[in-house]
Enzyme design. Sequence first.
Site, PDB file in Angstrom:
ATOM      1  N   GLU A  98       0.829  -1.205   0.000  1.00 30.82           N
ATOM      2  CA  GLU A  98       0.000   0.000   0.000  1.00 30.82           C
ATOM      3  C   GLU A  98       0.862   1.254   0.000  1.00 30.82           C
ATOM      4  O   GLU A  98       0.589   2.185  -0.750  1.00 30.82           O
ATOM      5  CB  GLU A  98      -0.929  -0.002   1.221  1.00 30.82           C
ATOM      6  CG  GLU A  98      -1.812   1.210   1.332  1.00 30.82           C
ATOM      7  CD  GLU A  98      -2.854   1.340   0.230  1.00 30.82           C
ATOM      8  OE1 GLU A  98      -3.334   2.468   0.028  1.00 30.82           O
ATOM      9  OE2 GLU A  98      -3.190   0.347  -0.442  1.00 30.82           O
ATOM     10  N   TYR A 134      11.136   1.615  -9.499  1.00 29.35           N
ATOM     11  CA  TYR A 134      10.506   0.292  -9.636  1.00 29.35           C
ATOM     12  C   TYR A 134      10.903  -0.388 -10.938  1.00 29.35           C
ATOM     13  O   TYR A 134      11.150  -1.594 -10.968  1.00 29.35           O
ATOM     14  CB  TYR A 134       8.994   0.412  -9.521  1.00 29.35           C
ATOM     15  CG  TYR A 134       8.540   0.842  -8.143  1.00 29.35           C
ATOM     16  CD1 TYR A 134       9.029   0.217  -7.002  1.00 29.35           C
ATOM     17  CD2 TYR A 134       7.637   1.882  -7.984  1.00 29.35           C
ATOM     18  CE1 TYR A 134       8.618   0.603  -5.734  1.00 29.35           C
ATOM     19  CE2 TYR A 134       7.214   2.283  -6.720  1.00 29.35           C
ATOM     20  CZ  TYR A 134       7.718   1.630  -5.600  1.00 29.35           C
ATOM     21  OH  TYR A 134       7.315   2.015  -4.347  1.00 29.35           O
ATOM     22  N   GLY A 165      18.379   7.833  -1.373  1.00 30.10           N
ATOM     23  CA  GLY A 165      19.632   7.685  -2.096  1.00 30.10           C
ATOM     24  C   GLY A 165      20.628   6.771  -1.403  1.00 30.10           C
ATOM     25  O   GLY A 165      21.762   6.636  -1.848  1.00 30.10           O
ATOM     26  N   GLY A 198      14.996   2.292   0.377  1.00 28.86           N
ATOM     27  CA  GLY A 198      13.751   1.899  -0.285  1.00 28.86           C
ATOM     28  C   GLY A 198      13.874   0.523  -0.904  1.00 28.86           C
ATOM     29  O   GLY A 198      12.988  -0.324  -0.764  1.00 28.86           O
TER      30      GLY A 198
END
Length: 156
Positions: free
Chosen positions: A82, A130, A92, A96
Amino acid sequence: MFTIRKATPEDTPVIFDLIKKLAVYEKMEDEVVTSVEELQENIFVKKFAYVIIGEENGVPAGFALYFYNFSTFVGKPGLYLEDLYVEPEHRGKGYGKTLLIELTKIAKAENCGRMEWSVLNWNQPAIDFYESLHAKPMNEWTVYRLDKKGITDLAG
């Protein structure tokens, strides 16, 4: 040092704060209508969703909130991401990607047939990120939504 852990009920104020920061980034701050109490009930009591928190030297730097859906064609659960958010000062650094990899490990352990998420069309940094991980956009699908009023109106 970056570590990832499962969120606990005591983390609910941190989760709420990160959600608000994500909403500001996405230019959707007016849409945050939840509360710490509601999040705690729905995540930790009812278990509608799960959260992992990424920390740099013990300080929250980002989070991922996910839940399970089901694919009738695959016949297996899927992990639906979500929200994934990393604080601007921590971007950076690969955090993530590390959070996303942790989610793939969870999906693999749960024998999920898919892992999916949505990205705002204007968010080119996220799209590039992604796609660099070989995620594929599902351009032939359009997301539809009923908000609370729409649900109430349709349900009668």
